[in-house]
Motif scaffolding. Structure first.
Motif, short mmCIF file in Angstrom:
data_model
loop_
_atom_site.label_atom_id
_atom_site.label_comp_id
_atom_site.label_asym_id
_atom_site.label_seq_id
_atom_site.Cartn_x
_atom_site.Cartn_y
_atom_site.Cartn_z
N ASP A 187 39.89 29.40 41.09
CA ASP A 187 40.62 30.67 41.07
C ASP A 187 40.18 31.56 42.22
OD1 ASP A 187 42.16 30.07 38.86
OD2 ASP A 187 40.81 31.03 37.42
N ALA A 188 38.88 31.59 42.50
CA ALA A 188 38.36 32.43 43.59
C ALA A 188 38.90 31.96 44.94
CB ALA A 188 36.83 32.39 43.59
N PHE A 189 38.91 30.65 45.17
CA PHE A 189 39.46 30.12 46.42
C PHE A 189 40.95 30.44 46.55
CE2 PHE A 189 35.64 28.14 47.63
CZ PHE A 189 35.80 27.61 48.91
N SER A 190 41.65 30.44 45.45
CA SER A 190 43.09 30.74 45.47
C SER A 190 43.34 32.19 45.89
CB SER A 190 43.70 30.49 44.09
OG SER A 190 43.54 29.13 43.71
N MET A 191 42.38 33.08 45.66
CA MET A 191 42.52 34.49 45.98
C MET A 191 42.19 34.82 47.43
SD MET A 191 40.72 36.15 42.59
CE MET A 191 41.40 35.92 40.96
N LEU A 192 41.63 33.87 48.17
CA LEU A 192 41.26 34.14 49.55
C LEU A 192 42.49 34.35 50.42
CD1 LEU A 192 38.45 31.43 49.95
CD2 LEU A 192 38.13 33.89 49.56
N THR A 294 24.77 36.80 44.87
CA THR A 294 25.29 36.73 43.50
C THR A 294 26.64 37.44 43.43
OG1 THR A 294 24.19 38.78 42.82
CG2 THR A 294 22.97 36.72 42.51
N PHE A 295 27.43 37.04 42.44
CA PHE A 295 28.69 37.71 42.14
C PHE A 295 28.72 38.01 40.64
CE2 PHE A 295 29.40 33.28 41.29
CZ PHE A 295 30.23 33.26 40.17
N ARG A 296 29.62 38.86 40.22
CA ARG A 296 29.71 39.23 38.81
C ARG A 296 30.17 38.02 37.99
NH1 ARG A 296 32.03 43.52 41.34
NH2 ARG A 296 34.13 42.92 40.67
N SER A 297 29.38 37.66 37.02
CA SER A 297 29.60 36.45 36.25
C SER A 297 30.99 36.39 35.63
CB SER A 297 28.55 36.36 35.13
OG SER A 297 28.72 35.19 34.37
N GLU A 298 31.63 35.22 35.80
CA GLU A 298 32.94 34.91 35.22
C GLU A 298 34.07 35.76 35.80
OE1 GLU A 298 33.01 34.34 30.96
OE2 GLU A 298 30.89 33.77 30.90
N GLU A 299 33.87 36.36 36.98
CA GLU A 299 34.91 37.16 37.63
C GLU A 299 35.29 36.52 38.97
OE1 GLU A 299 34.29 41.36 37.82
OE2 GLU A 299 33.28 41.43 35.86
N PRO A 300 36.41 35.77 39.01
CA PRO A 300 36.81 35.08 40.25
C PRO A 300 37.01 36.02 41.43
CG PRO A 300 38.10 34.31 38.37
CD PRO A 300 37.32 35.48 37.89
N ASN A 301 37.51 37.24 41.18
CA ASN A 301 37.73 38.16 42.29
C ASN A 301 36.42 38.57 42.95
OD1 ASN A 301 37.16 39.53 39.84
ND2 ASN A 301 37.91 41.46 40.69
N SER A 302 35.37 38.73 42.15
CA SER A 302 34.06 39.05 42.70
C SER A 302 33.52 37.89 43.52
CB SER A 302 33.09 39.39 41.56
OG SER A 302 31.78 39.62 42.05
N LEU A 303 33.69 36.67 43.03
CA LEU A 303 33.27 35.48 43.78
C LEU A 303 34.06 35.35 45.08
CD1 LEU A 303 31.81 32.81 44.19
CD2 LEU A 303 33.34 31.76 42.51
N ILE A 307 32.52 35.15 48.98
CA ILE A 307 32.87 34.07 49.91
C ILE A 307 33.45 34.65 51.19
CG2 ILE A 307 34.44 32.12 50.28
CD1 ILE A 307 34.16 31.52 47.26
N LYS A 308 34.33 35.60 51.06
CA LYS A 308 34.94 36.24 52.24
C LYS A 308 33.87 36.91 53.10
CE LYS A 308 37.97 40.08 53.55
NZ LYS A 308 38.85 41.18 53.06
N GLU A 309 32.97 37.65 52.47
CA GLU A 309 31.93 38.35 53.22
C GLU A 309 31.02 37.38 53.96
OE1 GLU A 309 29.97 40.74 50.30
OE2 GLU A 309 31.78 41.92 49.87
N GLU A 310 30.71 36.24 53.34
CA GLU A 310 29.87 35.25 54.00
C GLU A 310 30.58 34.59 55.19
OE1 GLU A 310 26.57 34.27 53.61
OE2 GLU A 310 26.55 36.18 52.54
N VAL A 311 31.86 34.34 55.04
CA VAL A 311 32.63 33.73 56.13
C VAL A 311 32.70 34.68 57.33
CG1 VAL A 311 34.93 32.95 56.83
CG2 VAL A 311 33.98 32.21 54.64
N LEU A 312 32.91 35.95 57.05
CA LEU A 312 33.09 36.93 58.13
C LEU A 312 31.76 37.41 58.72
CD1 LEU A 312 35.99 39.11 56.66
CD2 LEU A 312 36.13 37.28 58.36
N ASN A 313 30.72 37.44 57.90
CA ASN A 313 29.44 37.98 58.37
C ASN A 313 28.30 37.36 57.56
OD1 ASN A 313 27.54 39.57 59.69
ND2 ASN A 313 27.82 41.30 58.28
N SER A 314 27.96 36.13 57.88
CA SER A 314 26.93 35.43 57.11
C SER A 314 25.57 36.09 57.32
CB SER A 314 26.85 33.96 57.54
OG SER A 314 26.52 33.85 58.90
#
Length: 342
Positions: A187-192, A294-303, A307-314
């Motif tokens: 679900d998180a990947f689908s939101m990217l 870490t991301f908020r547990s069980e929240e795909p949007n937080s995950l 992921i987006k932040e790491e891709v843009l600025n690891s």
């Protein structure tokens, strides 16, 4: 003699290697019975089955000076077990989780009080045991047991796996259990956003359990992100290759998971950042030892945001925690514990 009582029926993976390494200690013997610890029709049948199996293993190992149950979590809910140890026999329990709920925690405290020592694999889990009054608990880090010297580097592996050199690989490894949250990750990947999706690959590798191939493909259908899907029981080399090829190991465990993660350990020793649920032991380790995000547990949007932040600025991470995860330390601490209880 030290009896290593093993209830796990896995034929590969961390459990098998865990047992093998402990068996390398002098005067140890493996006790592995063909028992059924599956779910029963009602609570009374469930408890009786666990009681019967525990007593059977204890009886078979009775001639040993020390009896070490490697997966004692299976039995803590049985309330009517008597004290296990005596002058001739010492009993050690390895527990891999801390249960949620007051009733389960009371049962855990009752169970652990009947043994000489309890082993857990995290300082965080030890503190949880201490907080409910369990004092006979020792903490031994769960190490990496693998030899990575035989594995090709990430660049070569990407070519072999049909990936692009610039792909940022986010891996979810191991059996597709429900509590590991693979559906949350998809679900998180689908939101990217489309521009992020072009740069990342979701690498799923491990034995199909709850989430099968049809479910995974259907859930990802139309999301237009790159996915590498290898659903089978991985050989040791295949598992190591999937670790090494990863830029990130993702651990979107649900809140009911409170134990250690094998893929997290392998990530740390290979200096690969982890992206994990902020709940429980793995969230604690990630924050305290600065081994990832870490991301908020069980929240795909937080995950998805992480992921987006790491891709843009690891970011840079601290992997000094890897020094705690050596096989030698694991073996030496078990030897010391065995000697101390006799």
């Amino acid at each position: 003699m030290i009896a290593l009582v093993d209830s796990c029926k896995d034929t590969s993976g961390h459990n098998v290697i865990y047992l093998k390494e402990l068996h390398s200690i002098e005067n140890t013997e493996v006790v592995s019975l063909d028992i059924d610890n599956g779910e029963q029709n009602n609570v009374f049948a469930f408890l009786y089955n666990r009681y019967k199996n525990f007593k059977k293993q204890l009886s078979v190992a009775n001639s040993a000076r020390i009896i070490h149950f490697l997966h004692a979590d299976l039995y803590y809910m049985v309330p009517f077990l008597k004290k296990f140890y005596n002058k001739e026999r010492r009993v050690i329990l390895t527990m891999h989780y801390f249960p949620t709920g007051r009733i389960r925690q009371k049962l855990l405290k009752n169970f652990c009080s009947k043994a000489n020592k309890v082993i857990v694999h995290s300082s965080y889990i030890k503190s949880q045991y201490n907080n409910i009054g369990i004092r006979n608990v020792e903490y031994i880090d769960y190490p990496s047991f693998y030899d990575y010297s035989k594995i090709q580097n990430s660049r070569v592996l990407k070519i072999q796996m049909g990936l692009e050199e610039g792909d940022i690989v986010f891996s979810a490894l191991g059996g597709t259990r429900f509590d590991k949250g693979l559906d949350i990750l998809i679900d998180a990947f689908s939101m990217l956003s489309p521009d992020i999706k072009k740069r990342v690959v979701l690498n799923i590798a491990g034995r199909p359990l709850i989430f099968k191939e049809d479910f995974i493909k259907k859930k990802a259908l139309g999301a237009n992100f790159k996915m590498r899907l290898v659903l089978k029981e991985l050989s040791e080399d295949e598992f190591l290759e999937n670790v090494v090829v990863s830029n990130y190991i993702v651990l979107p465990y649900r809140k009911d998971f409170t134990g250690n993660s094998g893929p997290m350990t392998e990530a740390v020793v290979n200096r690969i950042p982890c992206i994990v649920s902020d709940h429980g032991n793995i969230g604690y380790l990630t924050k305290v030892f600065k081994i990832g995000r870490t991301f908020r547990s069980e929240e795909p949007n937080s995950l998805a945001d992480v992921i987006k932040e790491e891709v843009l600025n690891s970011k840079d991470y601290d992997f000094s925690y890897a020094n705690n995860l050596s096989k030698k330390s694991f073996i030496d601490k078990h030897k010391y514990l065995y000697n101390s209880v006799v």
